[in-house]
Design an enzyme around this catalytic site. Sequence first.
Site, PDB file in Angstrom:
ATOM      1  N   GLY A   9      46.383  35.150  30.373  1.00  0.00           N
ATOM      2  CA  GLY A   9      45.310  34.487  29.631  1.00  0.00           C
ATOM      3  C   GLY A   9      44.496  35.510  28.848  1.00  0.00           C
ATOM      4  O   GLY A   9      44.976  36.596  28.506  1.00  0.00           O
ATOM      5  N   ASN A  10      43.239  35.159  28.617  1.00  0.00           N
ATOM      6  CA  ASN A  10      42.399  35.996  27.756  1.00  0.00           C
ATOM      7  C   ASN A  10      42.257  37.428  28.282  1.00  0.00           C
ATOM      8  O   ASN A  10      42.465  38.390  27.550  1.00  0.00           O
ATOM      9  CB  ASN A  10      41.018  35.365  27.631  1.00  0.00           C
ATOM     10  CG  ASN A  10      41.040  34.148  26.711  1.00  0.00           C
ATOM     11  OD1 ASN A  10      41.902  34.031  25.841  1.00  0.00           O
ATOM     12  ND2 ASN A  10      40.108  33.235  26.908  1.00  0.00           N
ATOM     13  N   ASN A  95      40.375  29.512  42.760  1.00  0.00           N
ATOM     14  CA  ASN A  95      40.910  30.876  42.611  1.00  0.00           C
ATOM     15  C   ASN A  95      41.346  31.523  43.923  1.00  0.00           C
ATOM     16  O   ASN A  95      42.247  32.375  43.923  1.00  0.00           O
ATOM     17  CB  ASN A  95      39.896  31.753  41.881  1.00  0.00           C
ATOM     18  CG  ASN A  95      39.829  31.395  40.395  1.00  0.00           C
ATOM     19  OD1 ASN A  95      40.608  30.560  39.930  1.00  0.00           O
ATOM     20  ND2 ASN A  95      38.918  32.012  39.659  1.00  0.00           N
ATOM     21  N   HIS A 175      29.278  41.495  41.736  1.00  0.00           N
ATOM     22  CA  HIS A 175      29.511  41.126  40.333  1.00  0.00           C
ATOM     23  C   HIS A 175      29.091  39.666  40.141  1.00  0.00           C
ATOM     24  O   HIS A 175      29.895  38.775  39.899  1.00  0.00           O
ATOM     25  CB  HIS A 175      31.004  41.336  40.002  1.00  0.00           C
ATOM     26  CG  HIS A 175      31.373  40.947  38.604  1.00  0.00           C
ATOM     27  ND1 HIS A 175      30.842  41.556  37.486  1.00  0.00           N
ATOM     28  CD2 HIS A 175      32.241  40.002  38.133  1.00  0.00           C
ATOM     29  CE1 HIS A 175      31.352  40.995  36.400  1.00  0.00           C
ATOM     30  NE2 HIS A 175      32.195  40.053  36.760  1.00  0.00           N
TER      31      HIS A 175
HETATM   32  N1  NAD Z   1      35.951  40.769  37.277  1.00  0.00           N
HETATM   33  C1  NAD Z   1      35.553  40.664  36.017  1.00  0.00           C
HETATM   34  O1  NAD Z   1      34.805  41.496  35.526  1.00  0.00           O
HETATM   35  C2  NAD Z   1      36.059  39.524  35.182  1.00  0.00           C
HETATM   36  C3  NAD Z   1      35.893  39.540  33.792  1.00  0.00           C
HETATM   37  C4  NAD Z   1      36.374  38.477  33.035  1.00  0.00           C
HETATM   38  C5  NAD Z   1      37.026  37.422  33.669  1.00  0.00           C
HETATM   39  N2  NAD Z   1      37.169  37.445  34.999  1.00  0.00           N
HETATM   40  C6  NAD Z   1      37.885  36.383  35.704  1.00  0.00           C
HETATM   41  O2  NAD Z   1      39.277  36.565  35.428  1.00  0.00           O
HETATM   42  C7  NAD Z   1      39.933  35.313  35.530  1.00  0.00           C
HETATM   43  C8  NAD Z   1      40.771  35.083  34.286  1.00  0.00           C
HETATM   44  O3  NAD Z   1      39.954  34.900  33.161  1.00  0.00           O
HETATM   45  P1  NAD Z   1      40.593  34.545  31.735  1.00  0.00           P
HETATM   46  O4  NAD Z   1      39.479  34.455  30.783  1.00  0.00           O
HETATM   47  O5  NAD Z   1      41.728  35.475  31.451  1.00  0.00           O
HETATM   48  O6  NAD Z   1      41.169  33.078  32.043  1.00  0.00           O
HETATM   49  P2  NAD Z   1      42.371  32.339  31.294  1.00  0.00           P
HETATM   50  O7  NAD Z   1      42.288  30.911  31.648  1.00  0.00           O
HETATM   51  O8  NAD Z   1      42.368  32.713  29.855  1.00  0.00           O
HETATM   52  O9  NAD Z   1      43.668  32.985  31.956  1.00  0.00           O
HETATM   53  C9  NAD Z   1      44.024  32.795  33.290  1.00  0.00           C
HETATM   54  C10 NAD Z   1      45.538  32.707  33.359  1.00  0.00           C
HETATM   55  O10 NAD Z   1      45.929  32.659  34.731  1.00  0.00           O
HETATM   56  C11 NAD Z   1      47.112  31.872  34.764  1.00  0.00           C
HETATM   57  N3  NAD Z   1      47.390  31.448  36.116  1.00  0.00           N
HETATM   58  C12 NAD Z   1      46.784  30.497  36.865  1.00  0.00           C
HETATM   59  N4  NAD Z   1      47.352  30.418  38.080  1.00  0.00           N
HETATM   60  C13 NAD Z   1      48.350  31.324  38.122  1.00  0.00           C
HETATM   61  C14 NAD Z   1      49.282  31.722  39.097  1.00  0.00           C
HETATM   62  N5  NAD Z   1      49.312  31.165  40.310  1.00  0.00           N
HETATM   63  N6  NAD Z   1      50.152  32.699  38.791  1.00  0.00           N
HETATM   64  C15 NAD Z   1      50.134  33.281  37.576  1.00  0.00           C
HETATM   65  N7  NAD Z   1      49.267  32.950  36.597  1.00  0.00           N
HETATM   66  C16 NAD Z   1      48.380  31.982  36.872  1.00  0.00           C
HETATM   67  C17 NAD Z   1      46.810  30.713  33.824  1.00  0.00           C
HETATM   68  O11 NAD Z   1      47.988  30.032  33.414  1.00  0.00           O
HETATM   69  C18 NAD Z   1      46.099  31.430  32.685  1.00  0.00           C
HETATM   70  O12 NAD Z   1      46.989  31.791  31.641  1.00  0.00           O
HETATM   71  C19 NAD Z   1      38.842  34.277  35.760  1.00  0.00           C
HETATM   72  O13 NAD Z   1      38.737  33.986  37.139  1.00  0.00           O
HETATM   73  C20 NAD Z   1      37.586  34.976  35.279  1.00  0.00           C
HETATM   74  O14 NAD Z   1      36.427  34.479  35.876  1.00  0.00           O
HETATM   75  C21 NAD Z   1      36.692  38.453  35.775  1.00  0.00           C
HETATM   76  O1  LMR Z   2      31.163  35.972  33.317  1.00  0.00           O
HETATM   77  C1  LMR Z   2      32.239  35.644  33.803  1.00  0.00           C
HETATM   78  O2  LMR Z   2      32.394  34.595  34.439  1.00  0.00           O
HETATM   79  C2  LMR Z   2      33.455  36.497  33.607  1.00  0.00           C
HETATM   80  C3  LMR Z   2      33.258  37.905  34.008  1.00  0.00           C
HETATM   81  O3  LMR Z   2      32.926  38.038  35.344  1.00  0.00           O
HETATM   82  C4  LMR Z   2      32.317  38.647  33.114  1.00  0.00           C
HETATM   83  O4  LMR Z   2      31.369  39.257  33.630  1.00  0.00           O
HETATM   84  O5  LMR Z   2      32.526  38.631  31.901  1.00  0.00           O
END
Ligand code: NAD
Ligand code: LMR
Length: 311
Positions: A9-10, A95, A175
Amino acid sequence: MKVTIVGAGNVGASCADIISYRGIASEVVLLDIKEGFAEGKAMDIMQCATTTGFNTQLSGVTNDYTKTANSDVVVITSGIPRKPGMTREELIGINAGIVKSVAENVLQHSPNAILVVVSNPMDTMTYLALKATGLPKNRIIGMGGALDSSRFKYFLSKALDKPANDVSAMVIGGHGDTTMIPLTRLASYNGIPVSEFLSEAALQQVAADTMVGGATLTKLLGTSAWYAPGASVAYLVDSILNNQRKMIACSVYLEGEYGQNDICIGVPCIIGRNGLEEIVTINLNEAEKELFAKSADAVRAMNADLKSILA
Ligand SMILES: NC(=O)c1ccc[n+]([C@@H]2O[C@H](COP(=O)([O-])OP(=O)(O)OC[C@H]3O[C@@H](n4cnc5c(N)ncnc54)[C@H](O)[C@@H]3O)[C@@H](O)[C@H]2O)c1
Ligand SMILES: O=C(O)C[C@H](O)C(=O)O
């Protein structure tokens, strides 16, 4: 060196893009559960190779863990992101199951990999990955502090009206919107405490903006951010694969450090080829200690929700 990124994903794709473009790993595998999605993202990024000039071999697979075999590092970004108005903590229900099954799957094919956990609520997902896999603590690293610190430096640079790369600062703690702790007292502009240039009120505003940095972007974008998160993961992976031994705030398992036990939460860490090489203990003042204890209480309360999934 081989890196697998689960979740195309993103964040996963952005991270794959930077790791490839900067040649941090020789091979990157993007894996997603959505049919053809990772293949498409990998193909799109690989079609930049000749124009941006990189040689990393990036491929995409649909849920085929055999292709991830013998990865040195596995990044877990699979799961749902929050929508405007939500907290990261609200994502736990969906999640947790995803992160647990993904961690177990990747280790079957890459038994020596270091896991970098990104999915939210990240501190709790890191704890879950550690408990579910039984891996030693040096091999489970939660990414959040690198991102929060980069946002802190961004807001400090705006307040100072100086380049962000001249600013040094760190965010520790959970976080979460209310759990992170921007260490304003220790932040500096080219080695000079920022308090020499900014009023206490301005520093408090910077800290507040940092804490809700993710929520602000989620409101603007309609989903959570990905460029800075992807770059922060790549920065962490680079320090691991290339044994840079950078000091990065990461969510790691504490056994007495900072007065905490049996919890994963953000603290300054030396990150190198063995993953977590060392937890750096700094002298927090009384107010900072109190904030850290409160932050740990909140993360621990969230971890309690994992009981059924870990049972
Ligand atoms: N820790 C951080 O600093 C931080 C920063 C940004 C985002 N995040 C988290 O990261 C996660 C992803 O964010 P995103 O914006 O990329 O979301 P997104 O929806 O763009 O991408 C997530 C991807 O995971 C895939 N997915 C779901 N279940 C799966 C599985 N069992 N196996 C393989 N792939 C699977 C989905 O198909 C999707 O393409 C979210 O939980 C978000 O909150 C954390
Ligand atoms: O804010 C969110 O939910 C995604 C990530 O943890 C971030 O800090 O960008």
